[in-house]
Design an enzyme around this catalytic site. Structure first.
Site, PDB file in Angstrom:
ATOM      1  CG  ASN A  45      -1.794   1.014   1.382  1.00 54.41           C
ATOM      2  OD1 ASN A  45      -1.854   2.056   0.536  1.00 54.41           O
ATOM      3  ND2 ASN A  45      -2.643   1.255   2.000  1.00 54.41           N
ATOM      4  NE  ARG A  77      -6.089   1.955  -0.187  1.00 57.10           N
ATOM      5  CZ  ARG A  77      -6.175   3.254   0.492  1.00 57.10           C
ATOM      6  NH1 ARG A  77      -4.936   3.610   0.796  1.00 57.10           N
ATOM      7  NH2 ARG A  77      -7.143   3.834   0.793  1.00 57.10           N
ATOM      8  CG  HIS A 110     -12.865   3.439   3.402  1.00 59.21           C
ATOM      9  ND1 HIS A 110     -13.529   4.308   3.793  1.00 59.21           N
ATOM     10  CD2 HIS A 110     -11.479   3.385   3.655  1.00 59.21           C
ATOM     11  CE1 HIS A 110     -12.966   5.186   4.530  1.00 59.21           C
ATOM     12  NE2 HIS A 110     -11.660   4.736   4.382  1.00 59.21           N
ATOM     13  NE  ARG A 129      -9.827  12.625   4.226  1.00 56.33           N
ATOM     14  CZ  ARG A 129      -9.603  11.245   4.102  1.00 56.33           C
ATOM     15  NH1 ARG A 129     -10.485  10.389   3.916  1.00 56.33           N
ATOM     16  NH2 ARG A 129      -8.318  10.770   3.773  1.00 56.33           N
ATOM     17  CD  GLU A 184      -9.150  -1.700   4.086  1.00 59.62           C
ATOM     18  OE1 GLU A 184      -9.428  -0.964   3.134  1.00 59.62           O
ATOM     19  OE2 GLU A 184      -8.599  -1.185   5.341  1.00 59.62           O
TER      20      GLU A 184
END
Length: 398
Positions: free
Chosen positions: A10, A88, A177, A238, A382
């Site tokens: 990743n 990823r 996601h 965020r 993941e």
């Protein structure tokens, strides 16, 4: 003969996470993080057999970090067992509905999506190209954050903007996601004994980045993140949803241009902006317990927004069988789970306080009681999904 291994990568803008998975295994034999890449204190942290070790690569960039990871795997005597590499990739646009074996054409398509994720896709591509340079004989696979949500109907993914923006520039909701939502959706069906072809689930993936998704019969039919990961829930830094009309007002009052507003919304808002203390949920819960007003407000807004979105997502389902929490906050904050579920009593969800308190630090399970929809915690994985897709597409069976 040694077991075949999949290297999962990743690659972020200034960091690189990795894991080394035996084919079919849910846990890696080796994992770690290269962080602060390009800075004086660049380093790689390796984790194996319950122990950590750190290697300094002062000023090192992604290529040096990945070379250090590969050399570490070689020193462990495992490099010859690595048979494929999975990456990823954040944005696949409308081009990718599933993971893909990386070919020159696929790489070109990933690069074409870079305009939709300028902070992420270039870094993902860098990881792919460094691996090719270091391990040219190995097949590589791209696993896209956006792919799982490509089953959303147009009513869910279109913005009410001029259609030419969608046709000409790809302006639409993509969702993120997806790899986590996919893993958790399959796990929830298995653990609750649901009919794989007839069920409705809302999943809340909660961490510094957060999104929720409605899953109908195994497919994503709506989600909270949009064209970028900024839309939707309150997150660590965020803002999530904000009235677009307020941005011109904010820009005028604070003298901010578009770049300044973007920084405000992505880096200075969310839990950090509300609390004026931290973006870390653990810090806020501790401060809230001591009466820190900003922390109390931040947690209240987080839970309220999350419950509202879960309720909205349920309208995309024929029925609601379960609400599932995952991600760092979702798996560990029994407080925020309880606050959120208390606002969903209209759905018939009743929290089991003892079970909810028990589901932290790796413990998962059902946290509700009664005959209404189930509420539960599932630990996401993941990297395991990336490893599985990589093995499948590379034609590796063990």
């Amino acid at each position: 003969m040694s077991q075949s291994l999949i290297l999962v990568i990743n690659c972020g803008s200034s960091s690189l996470k990795f894991g080394l998975f035996p084919v079919g295994a849910e846990e890696p034999t080796l994992s770690g993080l290269a962080e602060c890449l390009g800075d004086a204190d660049s380093r790689v942290v390796f984790k194996a057999d319950g122990k950590k070790s750190t290697l300094a690569i002062a000023g090192g960039a992604h290529d040096q970090a990945l070379e250090a990871v590969i050399e570490h795997i070689r020193a462990r005597g495992e490099l010859d067992s690595v048979v494929a590499v999975g990456h990823r990739v954040v944005h696949g646009g409308e081009r990718f509905h599933a993971s893909a074996l990386i070919t020159p054409e696929v790489e070109t398509a990933i690069e074409a999506c870079a305009a939709l994720a300028p902070l992420h896709n270039p870094a993902n591509l860098l990881g792919i190209r460094v691996v090719r340079a270091c391990l040219p004989a190995l097949p590589q696979v791209a696993v896209f954050d956006t792919a799982f949500h490509q089953t959303m109907p147009r009513a869910a993914y279109l913005y009410a903007l001029p259609m030419k923006l969608y046709r000409d520039h790809g302006v639409r909701r993509y969702g993120f996601h997806g790899t986590s939502h996919r893993f958790v959706a399959e796990a929830a069906v298995a653990e609750l004994g649901l009919d794989a072809a007839d069920h409705g689930i809302v999943i809340a993936h909660l961490g510094n980045g957060a999104s929720a998704a409605a899953i109908k019969n195994g497919a994503s039919v709506d989600t909270t993140m949009g064209m970028t990961p900024l839309e939707g829930l309150v997150m660590g830094t965020r803002s999530g949803d904000v009235d677009p009309g307020s941005l011109a007002y904010i820009g005028e009052k604070l003298g901010l241009d578009l770049a300044g507003i973007d920084k405000l919304l992505n880096k200075e808002s969310g839990l950090l902006g509300l609390s004026e203390l931290s973006n870390d949920c653990r810090t806020l819960e501790e401060a809230a317990a001591e009466g820190h007003e900003g922390s109390i407000v931040a947690l209240e807004v987080f839970a309220h927004r999350l419950a509202r979105h879960i309720g909205g997502l349920a309208t995309s389902l024929d029925r609601l069988d379960a609400v599932v929490f995952t991600g760092g906050i979702g798996e560990n904050s029994d407080k925020l789970r309880a606050m959120t579920l208390a606002k969903l009593s209209a759905f018939g969800i009743e929290v089991d306080a003892e079970a909810n308190a028990r589901c932290t630090r790796g413990t998962a399970g059902v946290i509700s009681r009664g005959n209404g929809p189930k509420a539960m915690v599932i630990n996401t994985n993941e990297e395991f999904v990336i490893a599985c897709d990589t093995a499948e597409l590379a034609g590796i069976t063990g």
